[in-house]
Scaffold this active site. Structure first.
Site, PDB file in Angstrom:
ATOM      1  N   HIS A  92      -5.385 -37.032  20.234  1.00 34.44           N
ATOM      2  CA  HIS A  92      -6.733 -37.287  20.757  1.00 34.44           C
ATOM      3  C   HIS A  92      -7.235 -36.105  21.574  1.00 34.44           C
ATOM      4  O   HIS A  92      -8.433 -35.938  21.758  1.00 34.44           O
ATOM      5  CB  HIS A  92      -6.772 -38.583  21.585  1.00 34.44           C
ATOM      6  CG  HIS A  92      -6.120 -38.460  22.919  1.00 34.44           C
ATOM      7  ND1 HIS A  92      -4.759 -38.383  23.076  1.00 34.44           N
ATOM      8  CD2 HIS A  92      -6.651 -38.365  24.163  1.00 34.44           C
ATOM      9  CE1 HIS A  92      -4.477 -38.249  24.363  1.00 34.44           C
ATOM     10  NE2 HIS A  92      -5.598 -38.247  25.048  1.00 34.44           N
ATOM     11  N   ARG A  93      -6.331 -35.313  22.112  1.00 35.41           N
ATOM     12  CA  ARG A  93      -6.663 -34.030  22.744  1.00 35.41           C
ATOM     13  C   ARG A  93      -5.749 -32.984  22.115  1.00 35.41           C
ATOM     14  O   ARG A  93      -4.569 -33.265  21.852  1.00 35.41           O
ATOM     15  CB  ARG A  93      -6.373 -34.055  24.250  1.00 35.41           C
ATOM     16  CG  ARG A  93      -7.260 -34.991  25.044  1.00 35.41           C
ATOM     17  CD  ARG A  93      -8.439 -34.244  25.632  1.00 35.41           C
ATOM     18  NE  ARG A  93      -9.199 -35.115  26.511  1.00 35.41           N
ATOM     19  CZ  ARG A  93     -10.220 -35.883  26.120  1.00 35.41           C
ATOM     20  NH1 ARG A  93     -10.583 -35.920  24.857  1.00 35.41           N
ATOM     21  NH2 ARG A  93     -10.877 -36.619  26.990  1.00 35.41           N
ATOM     22  N   LYS A 133       1.262 -31.200  23.762  1.00 33.71           N
ATOM     23  CA  LYS A 133       2.113 -30.501  24.721  1.00 33.71           C
ATOM     24  C   LYS A 133       3.319 -31.354  25.049  1.00 33.71           C
ATOM     25  O   LYS A 133       3.210 -32.573  25.180  1.00 33.71           O
ATOM     26  CB  LYS A 133       1.285 -30.255  26.006  1.00 33.71           C
ATOM     27  CG  LYS A 133       2.014 -29.608  27.126  1.00 33.71           C
ATOM     28  CD  LYS A 133       1.603 -28.148  27.242  1.00 33.71           C
ATOM     29  CE  LYS A 133       2.495 -27.359  28.166  1.00 33.71           C
ATOM     30  NZ  LYS A 133       3.835 -27.125  27.637  1.00 33.71           N
ATOM     31  N   LYS A 188       1.049 -39.498  30.396  1.00 29.94           N
ATOM     32  CA  LYS A 188       0.993 -38.795  31.688  1.00 29.94           C
ATOM     33  C   LYS A 188      -0.143 -37.775  31.688  1.00 29.94           C
ATOM     34  O   LYS A 188      -0.831 -37.615  32.688  1.00 29.94           O
ATOM     35  CB  LYS A 188       2.350 -38.226  32.094  1.00 29.94           C
ATOM     36  CG  LYS A 188       2.785 -36.935  31.515  1.00 29.94           C
ATOM     37  CD  LYS A 188       4.126 -36.482  32.091  1.00 29.94           C
ATOM     38  CE  LYS A 188       5.292 -37.347  31.675  1.00 29.94           C
ATOM     39  NZ  LYS A 188       6.585 -36.711  31.796  1.00 29.94           N
ATOM     40  N   LYS A 203       6.868 -33.836  21.938  1.00 29.11           N
ATOM     41  CA  LYS A 203       8.194 -33.587  22.513  1.00 29.11           C
ATOM     42  C   LYS A 203       9.088 -33.020  21.429  1.00 29.11           C
ATOM     43  O   LYS A 203       8.936 -33.356  20.249  1.00 29.11           O
ATOM     44  CB  LYS A 203       8.806 -34.891  23.039  1.00 29.11           C
ATOM     45  CG  LYS A 203       9.910 -34.674  24.056  1.00 29.11           C
ATOM     46  CD  LYS A 203       9.346 -34.281  25.400  1.00 29.11           C
ATOM     47  CE  LYS A 203      10.423 -34.012  26.420  1.00 29.11           C
ATOM     48  NZ  LYS A 203       9.826 -33.873  27.757  1.00 29.11           N
ATOM     49  N   SER A 243       2.177 -26.431  33.891  1.00 26.35           N
ATOM     50  CA  SER A 243       2.183 -25.834  32.548  1.00 26.35           C
ATOM     51  C   SER A 243       0.750 -25.629  32.054  1.00 26.35           C
ATOM     52  O   SER A 243       0.443 -24.641  31.396  1.00 26.35           O
ATOM     53  CB  SER A 243       2.922 -26.743  31.565  1.00 26.35           C
ATOM     54  OG  SER A 243       4.308 -26.529  31.665  1.00 26.35           O
TER      55      SER A 243
HETATM   56  P1  NAD Z   1      18.216 -30.100  33.801  1.00 25.80           P
HETATM   57  O1  NAD Z   1      18.998 -29.886  32.568  1.00 25.80           O
HETATM   58  O2  NAD Z   1      17.778 -28.928  34.612  1.00 25.80           O
HETATM   59  O3  NAD Z   1      18.971 -31.105  34.804  1.00 25.80           O
HETATM   60  C1  NAD Z   1      19.532 -32.320  34.401  1.00 25.80           C
HETATM   61  C2  NAD Z   1      20.712 -32.595  35.315  1.00 25.80           C
HETATM   62  O4  NAD Z   1      21.252 -33.880  34.985  1.00 25.80           O
HETATM   63  C3  NAD Z   1      21.841 -31.566  35.143  1.00 25.80           C
HETATM   64  O5  NAD Z   1      22.256 -31.111  36.415  1.00 25.80           O
HETATM   65  C4  NAD Z   1      22.911 -32.374  34.429  1.00 25.80           C
HETATM   66  O6  NAD Z   1      24.226 -31.909  34.724  1.00 25.80           O
HETATM   67  C5  NAD Z   1      22.655 -33.774  34.971  1.00 25.80           C
HETATM   68  N1  NAD Z   1      23.257 -34.804  34.132  1.00 25.80           N
HETATM   69  C6  NAD Z   1      23.422 -34.831  32.798  1.00 25.80           C
HETATM   70  N2  NAD Z   1      24.074 -35.944  32.419  1.00 25.80           N
HETATM   71  C7  NAD Z   1      24.298 -36.650  33.541  1.00 25.80           C
HETATM   72  C8  NAD Z   1      24.926 -37.900  33.811  1.00 25.80           C
HETATM   73  N3  NAD Z   1      25.449 -38.633  32.839  1.00 25.80           N
HETATM   74  N4  NAD Z   1      24.977 -38.331  35.096  1.00 25.80           N
HETATM   75  C9  NAD Z   1      24.444 -37.591  36.091  1.00 25.80           C
HETATM   76  N5  NAD Z   1      23.848 -36.390  35.894  1.00 25.80           N
HETATM   77  C10 NAD Z   1      23.781 -35.930  34.636  1.00 25.80           C
HETATM   78  O7  NAD Z   1      16.956 -30.996  33.342  1.00 25.80           O
HETATM   79  P2  NAD Z   1      15.607 -31.218  34.112  1.00 25.80           P
HETATM   80  O8  NAD Z   1      14.596 -30.279  33.540  1.00 25.80           O
HETATM   81  O9  NAD Z   1      15.859 -31.273  35.582  1.00 25.80           O
HETATM   82  O10 NAD Z   1      15.204 -32.672  33.562  1.00 25.80           O
HETATM   83  C11 NAD Z   1      15.709 -33.857  34.167  1.00 25.80           C
HETATM   84  C12 NAD Z   1      14.809 -35.021  33.789  1.00 25.80           C
HETATM   85  O11 NAD Z   1      13.471 -34.738  34.213  1.00 25.80           O
HETATM   86  C13 NAD Z   1      14.698 -35.302  32.288  1.00 25.80           C
HETATM   87  O12 NAD Z   1      14.530 -36.688  32.089  1.00 25.80           O
HETATM   88  C14 NAD Z   1      13.436 -34.575  31.887  1.00 25.80           C
HETATM   89  O13 NAD Z   1      12.861 -35.114  30.700  1.00 25.80           O
HETATM   90  C15 NAD Z   1      12.581 -34.834  33.108  1.00 25.80           C
HETATM   91  N6  NAD Z   1      11.473 -33.889  33.272  1.00 25.80           N
HETATM   92  C16 NAD Z   1      11.680 -32.567  33.387  1.00 25.80           C
HETATM   93  C17 NAD Z   1      10.588 -31.707  33.562  1.00 25.80           C
HETATM   94  C18 NAD Z   1      10.758 -30.220  33.784  1.00 25.80           C
HETATM   95  O14 NAD Z   1       9.757 -29.559  34.078  1.00 25.80           O
HETATM   96  N7  NAD Z   1      11.945 -29.663  33.707  1.00 25.80           N
HETATM   97  C19 NAD Z   1       9.290 -32.229  33.579  1.00 25.80           C
HETATM   98  C20 NAD Z   1       9.108 -33.603  33.470  1.00 25.80           C
HETATM   99  C21 NAD Z   1      10.212 -34.431  33.319  1.00 25.80           C
END
Ligand code: NAD
Length: 472
Positions: free
Chosen positions: A65-66, A70, A94, A106, A365
């Site tokens: 829709h947009r 992303k 979001k 995604k 972003s």
């Molecule tokens: P990342 O890989 O930097 O960090 C994830 C962390 O979770 C790591 O330290 C990893 O060791 C830990 N982990 C993995 N399995 C685990 C478990 N079973 N128990 C406990 N810890 C565990 O990833 P991130 O970018 O910080 O993303 C984390 C969450 O945030 C995800 O759900 C992602 O979709 C969401 N998210 C990230 C962003 C972004 O900008 N990076 C934006 C929106 C949402």
């Protein structure tokens, strides 16, 4: 990861609950929630030992829709079509809530990052980008990937470099991905953006005096305690911003286990030790659990705020019935199952839903993408001018009043906003306005934050259809 109910179905259960609050034309809710396309890619990787391995990856486009669409790319052993569809849907919602003008997408690549050399990972990311390019699934005006689990500035610069080489001089081609290093067209503040957005969201929530009283908590952040699952990009930065406002990190859950110390954990030292190959469990604490799977129990430890920042479907009904926190701050995507969420709601726990709370990443972003399209750093044109204007106003006040300001104060106030200042301020404005929209809708429909946030998003997406004469 084995989900009790497939992840996309869980997101759609939340959607259905929210859509019931709206009176949408027949079929429109179905159209909004369906995933437009999912591409499954498989391609060869030559390992360092010369052997060939087939790598599987996906890219889901939830809503067009947009445009562009992303959404981040993750490297994970749990990646699947279901997971990318669910995460792409969350991106659509979001972006709509926060007025970030993108559709939701995604991507994921199925692999355990730790088992591959840097050279192998570079070959995987470049080939994945090539496969996306072949299908017109990447580019500043069609689809703009970004960071997610296991994918950071290094991986994104490989992707940008590959796309730019194939784009043959396309204007603004660096806007094909966000989360790039600064030298490759990144924007100041993207690395910590999601964690900072999480902080802004929690800060706004705990400032609501009546809501905090109803939860049995004092208003404000100072003195609150938090348990964090996942000390990665999002978890660590959120911890830093919260701690700077007096929040104590009392529990951390990571891959190797979980640790609790009521007096507070030195999360910076823990993160540094883990970066150097060490373990969380080398530190002292009152409760320690070995093993990532077993460590999930830490989600039930005593604290004011529970901050899951790792994987989806962690707060199951069993965990939800024993959570002691009064606020669940969903920094990760989809950390609470639909049934787990119901139990938390029945128990009066406040949920700050993922589609609002972790939207700081896509917000910044968006700023990076704008910078790439305009080819100019934020603040470059006006920084000196606005600083000088403030200086002139201060001097005029001095002349009128006959009183001189402290020269140090004058100097500080006479500097215009830098890119970092503008990004932070744009992010804060976006999170505060998103919070207000969500809370206002929760009051209007007498519902919880997740249903309210989703209903606002669905309404905005529905309007974008009707504005174009579709489903009038
Ligand atoms: P990342 O890989 O930097 O960090 C994830 C962390 O979770 C790591 O330290 C990893 O060791 C830990 N982990 C993995 N399995 C685990 C478990 N079973 N128990 C406990 N810890 C565990 O990833 P991130 O970018 O910080 O993303 C984390 C969450 O945030 C995800 O759900 C992602 O979709 C969401 N998210 C990230 C962003 C972004 O900008 N990076 C934006 C929106 C949402």
């Amino acid at each position: 990861m084995s989900h009790p109910i497939p992840f996309f179905q869980q997101v759609n259960l939340h959607f259905d609950r929210a859509a019931r609050l709206l009176e949408l034309p027949a079929g429109l809710a179905e159209q909004i929630k369906s995933c437009n396309a999912v591409y499954h890619l498989s391609f060869p990787l030559q390992r360092d030992d010369g052997s060939i391995e087939v790598v599987h990856g996906w890219r889901a486009h939830h809503s067009l829709h947009r445009q562009p669409v992303k959404g981040g790319i993750r490297l994970s052993l749990h990646a699947s079509e279901d997971e990318v569809s669910a995460l792409a849907a969350l991106m659509s919602y979001k972006c709509a809530l926060l007025d970030v003008p993108f559709g939701g997408a995604k991507g994921a690549i199925l692999l355990d990052k730790a088992k591959y050399s840097d050279g192998e990972l570079e070959r995987v990311m470049r080939r994945y980008t090539y496969e996306l390019t072949l299908r017109n699934c990447i580019g500043p005006s069609v689809d703009v990937p970004g960071p997610d689990m296991g994918v950071g500035p290094r991986e994104l610069s490989w992707m940008a470099d590959t796309y730019i080489a194939l784009a043959r001089g396309e204007r603004g081609a660096a806007g094909c991905v966000t989360g790039k290093p600064l030298s490759q067209g990144g924007v100041r503040g993207r690395v910590e953006a999601t964690g900072l957005g999480v902080y802004f969201g929690i800060r706004e929530a705990v400032a609501e005096v009546d809501t905090m009283r109803a939860l049995g908590l004092a208003p404000g952040l100072d003195g609150k305690t938090v348990v964090i699952q996942g000390l990665g990009n999002v978890g660590l930065h959120a911890a830093r911003f919260l701690a700077a406002d007096g929040v104590r990190v009392v529990g951390i859950l990571e891959r190797e286990g979980a640790l609790y110390a009521s007096g507070g954990l030195d999360f910076e030292a823990i993160a540094a030790r883990r970066d150097a190959g060490g373990s969380l469990l080398e530190f002292d604490g009152e409760i320690r659990i070995e093993g990532g799977r077993e460590g999930v129990e830490g989600l039930t430890w005593p604290c004011d705020i529970l901050l899951p920042a790792a994987l989806e479907n962690m707060i199951t009904p069993d965990i939800a019935s024993r959570v002691q926190a009064r606020i669940v701050a969903e920094a990760a995507n989809g950390p609470t199952t639909a049934q787990g969420g119901e139990i938390l709601r029945e128990r009066g726990v406040m949920i700050l839903p993922d589609m609002f709370l972790n939207a700081g990443g896509v917000t910044v972003s968006y700023f990076e993408w704008l910078k790439n399209l305009s080819h100019v750093r934020f603040g470059r044109m006006e920084r000196r001018f606005s600083g000088a204007s403030t200086g002139r106003v201060l001097r005029a006040v001095e002349e009128l009043t006959g009183n001189a300001f402290d020269p140090v104060v004058v100097e500080r106030l006479s500097v215009g906003a830098s890119e970092a200042d503008l990004v932070r301020s744009g992010l804060e404005e976006t999170m505060v306005s998103g919070f207000q929209q969500m809370r206002e809708a929760a009051r209007r429909w007498n519902t919880d934050n997740r249903a309210a946030a989703l209903a606002v998003s669905i309404q905005k997406i529905a309007e974008s259809y009707s504005e174009r004469g579709i489903f009038p």
